[in-house]
Design a protein around this motif. Structure first.
Motif, mmCIF file in Angstrom:
data_model
loop_
_atom_site.group_PDB
_atom_site.id
_atom_site.type_symbol
_atom_site.label_atom_id
_atom_site.label_comp_id
_atom_site.label_asym_id
_atom_site.label_seq_id
_atom_site.Cartn_x
_atom_site.Cartn_y
_atom_site.Cartn_z
ATOM 1 N N GLU A 60 1.045 -1.263 0.041
ATOM 2 C CA GLU A 60 0.081 0.078 0.111
ATOM 3 C C GLU A 60 0.975 1.136 0.023
ATOM 4 O O GLU A 60 0.344 2.295 -0.270
ATOM 5 N N TYR A 61 2.053 1.237 0.417
ATOM 6 C CA TYR A 61 3.046 2.101 0.543
ATOM 7 C C TYR A 61 3.351 2.678 -0.971
ATOM 8 O O TYR A 61 3.800 3.895 -1.283
ATOM 9 N N VAL B 174 -1.050 3.355 -3.459
ATOM 10 C CA VAL B 174 -1.649 4.701 -3.227
ATOM 11 C C VAL B 174 -1.117 5.659 -3.876
ATOM 12 O O VAL B 174 -1.708 6.474 -4.706
ATOM 13 N N SER C 273 5.143 5.857 4.727
ATOM 14 C CA SER C 273 3.811 5.498 5.267
ATOM 15 C C SER C 273 3.056 6.992 5.641
ATOM 16 O O SER C 273 2.069 7.103 5.359
ATOM 17 N N LYS D 169 1.570 8.107 2.302
ATOM 18 C CA LYS D 169 0.204 7.310 1.765
ATOM 19 C C LYS D 169 -0.708 8.206 2.660
ATOM 20 O O LYS D 169 -1.870 8.281 2.002
ATOM 21 N N LYS E 82 -8.011 5.552 5.270
ATOM 22 C CA LYS E 82 -6.590 5.410 4.776
ATOM 23 C C LYS E 82 -6.120 4.205 4.154
ATOM 24 O O LYS E 82 -5.166 3.863 3.795
#
Length: 222
Positions: free
Chosen positions: A17-18, A21, A60, A63, A159
């Motif tokens: 996901e880093y 996104v 982190s 994102k 998120k």
């Protein structure tokens, strides 16, 4: 992208996901360039009060910053928005909102997610139906009625760290019955009243839904 894979290996970036996104808004090259610049500028070294101990820490923050900026309806094509000079300051600014501002931003994001989640995860069988939440109030109400802690998952869902879904009796679609958390493409937990596990009839529905919908290759591809 081979260069991106090499870059991830070099900086020990493993969380998908880093990457997924920010890559919605920019090319791999621009992502690598920006994240590396932020790390080199604000990295934490001996006897230094720097912010970031690794590139993963940068990503982190990035994102979360991008997702909150999107929820706040900022111009996601603007280089000013996409590449702030000081990421941590920008991150804290978009996250340090009043409760009303945060709630409104979350609701806009959840409303945009509703149709896609309904198409991806919607299912009816055995007198049960799967529905996504339409607002942060829906999630808070679910936790209040069922006496469990799903209310604290609103931020995580916005998120894109997890997906919260509701299983309702088809005869009472507005009455909370069972809450499901999906994480990394799998069902992390399903809870009914007082945080109890699903009864056998409901578990049968969940198992079928998992096989036909959650794990369905064509839906995953979509």
């Amino acid at each position: 992208d081979m260069e991106l894979m090499k870059w991830c290996s070099r900086f020990e970036v493993g969380q998908s996901e880093y990457l997924t996104v920010p890559l919605r808004f920019m090319t791999p090259y621009k992502l690598m360039k920006y994240a590396t610049e932020q790390y080199n500028t604000y990295r934490r070294i001996a006897y230094n009060k720097g912010i970031y101990s690794g590139v993963s820490n940068v990503l982190s923050d990035y994102k979360d910053y991008l997702l909150m900026s999107e929820a706040l309806e900022h111009d996601m094509k603007s280089s000013f928005v996409l590449y702030p000079n000081n990421l941590r300051e920008a991150h804290d600014r978009v996250n340090d909102l009043t409760k009303a501002e945060t709630s409104a931003a979350y609701d806009r994001k959840l409303a945009k997610m509703f149709g896609g989640l309904m198409e991806r995860y919607g299912f009816n069988k055995f007198g049960f139906t799967v529905l996504p939440p339409a607002s942060s109030k829906d999630i808070a109400r679910e936790g209040d009625k069922l006496h469990h802690c799903v209310g604290r998952y609103v931020s995580s869902m916005v998120k894109e760290e997890c997906i919260i879904l509701f299983i309702r009796k088809t005869s009472a679609p507005k009455k909370p019955y069972c809450t499901v958390e999906i994480k990394k493409g799998d069902i992390a937990q399903a809870r009914i009243q007082n945080n109890n596990p699903p009864p056998p009839k409901l578990q049968k529905f969940i198992d079928l839904w998992k096989q036909q919908v959650v794990y369905a290759p064509e839906r995953i591809a979509a």
